[in-house]
Design a protein around this motif. Sequence first.
Motif, PDB file in Angstrom:
ATOM      1  N   VAL A   1      40.985  50.306  37.055  1.00 22.52           N
ATOM      2  CA  VAL A   1      40.844  49.963  38.468  1.00 22.52           C
ATOM      3  C   VAL A   1      41.637  50.977  39.283  1.00 22.52           C
ATOM      4  O   VAL A   1      42.836  51.161  39.072  1.00 22.52           O
TER       5      VAL A   1
ATOM      6  N   VAL B   1      42.767  51.989  43.072  1.00 27.74           N
ATOM      7  CA  VAL B   1      42.886  51.586  44.473  1.00 27.74           C
ATOM      8  C   VAL B   1      43.758  52.610  45.197  1.00 27.74           C
ATOM      9  O   VAL B   1      44.549  53.310  44.573  1.00 27.74           O
TER      10      VAL B   1
ATOM     11  N   PHE C   1      44.707  45.309  49.289  1.00 25.74           N
ATOM     12  CA  PHE C   1      44.382  45.636  47.904  1.00 25.74           C
ATOM     13  C   PHE C   1      45.096  44.695  46.935  1.00 25.74           C
ATOM     14  O   PHE C   1      44.611  44.469  45.823  1.00 25.74           O
TER      15      PHE C   1
ATOM     16  N   VAL D   1      42.640  41.959  46.500  1.00 26.66           N
ATOM     17  CA  VAL D   1      41.542  42.381  45.630  1.00 26.66           C
ATOM     18  C   VAL D   1      41.973  42.335  44.172  1.00 26.66           C
ATOM     19  O   VAL D   1      41.254  41.818  43.301  1.00 26.66           O
ATOM     20  N   MET D   2      43.163  42.858  43.901  1.00 27.01           N
ATOM     21  CA  MET D   2      43.654  42.867  42.523  1.00 27.01           C
ATOM     22  C   MET D   2      43.880  41.450  42.003  1.00 27.01           C
ATOM     23  O   MET D   2      43.631  41.162  40.822  1.00 27.01           O
TER      24      MET D   2
ATOM     25  N   ILE E   1      40.638  40.252  40.745  1.00 22.78           N
ATOM     26  CA  ILE E   1      40.281  40.890  39.477  1.00 22.78           C
ATOM     27  C   ILE E   1      41.038  40.249  38.320  1.00 22.78           C
ATOM     28  O   ILE E   1      40.462  39.904  37.285  1.00 22.78           O
TER      29      ILE E   1
ATOM     30  N   SER F   1      37.609  52.191  44.645  1.00 19.09           N
ATOM     31  CA  SER F   1      37.456  51.856  46.054  1.00 19.09           C
ATOM     32  C   SER F   1      36.637  52.897  46.805  1.00 19.09           C
ATOM     33  O   SER F   1      36.831  54.097  46.629  1.00 19.09           O
TER      34      SER F   1
ATOM     35  N   ILE G   1      34.023  49.176  45.222  1.00 20.44           N
ATOM     36  CA  ILE G   1      34.400  48.024  46.037  1.00 20.44           C
ATOM     37  C   ILE G   1      34.824  48.474  47.431  1.00 20.44           C
ATOM     38  O   ILE G   1      34.986  49.662  47.700  1.00 20.44           O
TER      39      ILE G   1
ATOM     40  N   ARG H   1      38.416  39.572  50.524  1.00 19.26           N
ATOM     41  CA  ARG H   1      38.998  40.474  49.540  1.00 19.26           C
ATOM     42  C   ARG H   1      39.137  39.829  48.157  1.00 19.26           C
ATOM     43  O   ARG H   1      38.900  40.475  47.143  1.00 19.26           O
TER      44      ARG H   1
ATOM     45  N   GLY I   1      37.281  41.152  44.602  1.00 16.51           N
ATOM     46  CA  GLY I   1      37.845  41.424  43.290  1.00 16.51           C
ATOM     47  C   GLY I   1      37.174  40.608  42.206  1.00 16.51           C
ATOM     48  O   GLY I   1      36.829  41.123  41.137  1.00 16.51           O
ATOM     49  N   ARG I   2      36.981  39.320  42.476  1.00 15.43           N
ATOM     50  CA  ARG I   2      36.332  38.451  41.498  1.00 15.43           C
ATOM     51  C   ARG I   2      34.915  38.938  41.186  1.00 15.43           C
ATOM     52  O   ARG I   2      34.524  39.057  40.020  1.00 15.43           O
TER      53      ARG I   2
END
Length: 318
Positions: free
Chosen positions: A49, A51, A59, A62-63, A66, A107, A129, A277, A281-282
């Motif tokens: 990943v 970013v 972010f 977002v993480m 994830i 990203s 993303i 956000r 991520g999901r």
Amino acid sequence: MTVSRALRDPDKVSAKTLVKIRAVVDRLGYVPDPAASALATGKTNVIGVIVPSVTNNVFSDVMRGIYEVAEGSKWQIQLGNSRYSPLEEEGLVRTFLSQRPAGLILSGIDQSDETSRLLMGADCRIVQIMECGPDPFDMMVGFSHGDASAAATRHLLAAGYERPGYIAARLDPRSQRRLAGFRAEAERAGVYDPLRIVTTPRASTVTLGCELVADLLSKAPETDAILCNNDDLALGALFECQRRGLQIPRDIGICGFNDLEMMAAANPPVTSVRTFRLDMGRDALRMLTGALAGIEPEEAVVDLGYEVIARGSTARAG
């Protein structure tokens, strides 16, 4: 073979057998060798990943999405921080690809020519993303920054503001698209004035928001609304306007972007563009792992949209 299967794909081994194997692994202190596994299978269970920031709350959310999806699975997340540098991003892509990852999440849509060449030739699945565009390398999940900014501008105009301004920092491609969305909508309404645009390549902070608003109001004191490129700047704008004795939302309206938690907690609460956000991520990891399992997404590009969350800072019309 059963041990190998348990370590590589534990879902394919019964719970009772898995407990026994893990007990022996723990007793022996055995650590699997991912390099050897990659040589044997051509792939690892690593998902890279990349970013542009690990301190930006956007972010971080977002993480979190994830990691929520990755938790308890066989997939291992490795994080790279490009620090908004195209050259650094290229180096990270090279490093990840050399490790034979199962997939990459990165990203944006503004990769350099060399990074694009690497990704187009990559032997792994890829999800971009934070944005939506017509030509993904593989899959994409995000939203239109230009459209979201235009919607926020329309909100300010509908609230009765006639001389909107704009402040922005960092000026990465997503920031530039937000500015373009504001400009297009302001020009359409006949209220665009370049004097009411203040930008800087510096990193966003609340303090910088104060400075940019001070600059804006010194150049264009008639400004009656400010669309901010992000919520840090919006909070600084709020503080600076209050310091100057301006009544919000009567004298001036303020709108942020991303709708971080602090926007609702401010006084007055600050209007902001909500971006999804956590879902981003999901969805990115679900799309990626689904594709790795042979389940292709119904759409290669998923637009999560946005929502303008109107609060007290722009409640002039009401």
